[in-house]
Structures are given as structure tokens and as C-alpha cells.
Design a protein around this motif. Sequence first.
Motif: not given
Length: 378
Positions: A79-99
Motif C-alpha cells: 500500500r505504501l509502495g502504491q501511494a509513493f508511485a501515485a505521488v511520483a506520477l502526479r508530481a511529474i504530471a504537475d511539474s509539466g516536465l518531460d517524463r
Amino acid sequence: MAAAPHDPPAGDAGGLFLGLISGTSVDGIDAALVAFDPAPRLLFGRTYPMPADLAADVLSLSQVQARITLDEAGRLDTRLGQAFAAVALRAIADSGLDRSRVRAIGSHGQTLRHDPRGAAPFTQQYGDASVIAEATGLTTVADFRRRDVAAGGQGAPLMPAFHAAVMRSADEDRAILNLGGIANLTLLPRDGEVRGFDTGPANGLMDAWCQRHRGQSYDRDAAFAREGRIDPGLLARLLDDDYFVLPPPKSTGRDQFQLAWVEARLPGTPASPADVQATLCELSAVTIARALDQTLPGARRLLACGGGVHNPLLMQRLAEHLPGVQVGSTASLGLDPDFIEAAGFAWLARETLAGRPGNLPSVTGARGPRVLGAIHPA
């Protein structure tokens, strides 16, 4: 590590690194996207809430008396791994930077237990890195602490190497103070070796007491503490703990400094909740100030980072207990105090992939420099 809203210069061939951490305060997951060109630059930083049920489970299980089955442990890790993964994907998307420019994730995970001094020393950080790598499609470096513990070290604190790389000065003795759930100092003398250690509680006890008595996850603007007065008797009992006089290297965690630890030191007729809150704030300030006085008496500047920089009473009391020291935050160097630690784990991931050591034996007491972390390929 100055903030920048857009892509770094084209000359940054090393790619970007994403650091993730949920600390002992369990107040969210910090994400920091960092470029190294060659000095680290924070391109994006944000704190994302941890799901409430997951945060509640972490807080419950981080207490030393808590018991957990193997099934529960496995599910919590996932569950913690899933939460960290979700945050990673959101942060990259929110940053507007090229993944595609993100080379790797450095994930600290969530510490549940930390006992580097026992007969069979160990440290446990949950947040399955395989889950993160699979969900994000990005190489993930995690499990940074255990190699240092295996080498006879404390496994903590790990930020002093990063602090030294970014904030050391040839002009003055200075210290960096991380105010998370636990406080840790990095000692950066002009000459000589870098040292560092956990001083004891920072925000963790105050947060827990505030949650219990006000239903709030932290004491905003120290309003609760300002309602009370420091109880000298309680403060003396809190200070009478062997940890505070233990010489470095040393590290601790929320499994030691928790509400049960406070309750065992309350008098038969306890002080008012506000008085306890004020006293817990004073405990953090006194133990930090004493530790700095004893270990780097020539320090002229103390630069704080972490959530505690937003507690005005704690910062005020630190300044009052350290009259010869300029007390401020890392913002004075252009470094966002809220994302120093997450950026540090981005840096550690970079060091690991480059095959460079990430620990400092002078800090942790390890037998020597070690490359830290396990690499989980994309």
C-alpha cells in the motif's frame, strides 16, 4: 538548489531525479524533481497528502508497543509502495516536465522501526520499490539505510553528505538542522570532518499531542503551545532520558519518542494539555540547542529545514537558547526548506547509480564509505 519552473538547460545530460520521502511526522509525501548541472536545482517540489487510512495505520504501527502480523506487514508495504508511485506520477504530471527526462526515483520509504544498536541491528522502511518501479516505469532506488547498518553504522542521518555537498562554507562553522518528526543536526565546520546525529524529538511529539487534544495533525502557528506555559518539572523529567546524553553517532525515531514516553513522565495530576504542548516545544528547542553547544560550539549559523521551520515558537525558542548563533532557514541560501530532504534522496539515487558512496562514516559510525540502496530497474 534554487527553484526553477521549467526545464533545465539542454546541457544537463544527466537527466532529472525525483526524490520521495514520508518522514516520521507522517504528514504527507514530499516529492522533489531535481536537476544536477552540476549543482542541484529544485525544479519542482510539492507535498501530497497520504491517504488518511494509510497514515493512520502508519502512525499506529510506528508505536513501539504495536504488533503486526506478517500478512499486515506485507499489505502495508504494498500500500505504501502504491501511494509513493501515485505521488511520483502526479508530481511529474504537475511539474509539466518531460517524463522521459526523469532518469530515476530515489524513494526513502516510510520508517516503521529503527533499532541500529541492538544485538541484531536493523532498520525498516516500507514502500515496496518494485511496486513503484512497475507502476511508474522508472528505475527506482530505495532501501538506503540498511547497508550502512550492516556496516556497523546507525543508518541515519543520511542527509549530512548532501548538506555538505550543497551548504558547506569555507568562511564559517555552520550547522544544518532538519526539523521533521525527529530533529537531526549536520555539523559543517570550516575545517575538519562533517558530523551529524539525531538530537531527539522535533515535531513528532507536538504533532501527536495536538492530534489527541485538538484533533489537528499539527499545531498551526504554535497556537496551542502559546496557550500554555512551560512546566519546569515535566521538562526536567522529559530531559532525564539517557538518549540525550548518549554521545554521537546516534539515531532515534518515533518508536522511541512517542506519546507513551510522554505519558510515563506526566505527574499524577497532569499539567493542562496546553502546558504539555508548550513543554514539548521547549523540549525540542532545549535538546537541539544543547546538542549544538556541545558538538560545534563555534557555530555561527544554524540553518533549519523541514516542517518545523513553520513553527514560529520553536524557531523563536531556538534563537533564544542560542544567542551567539544566527538562526534562520535554508531559504536564506535560496534552498526551499520544505524539500531539502526529498531533494537529498534524489541526490542519493544519483550517487547510487554512479557507484559513489552515500554515507559518511564520521556521521553514522559505519566501518567505511558504502554505496547505498537497492536499484530496481524500470
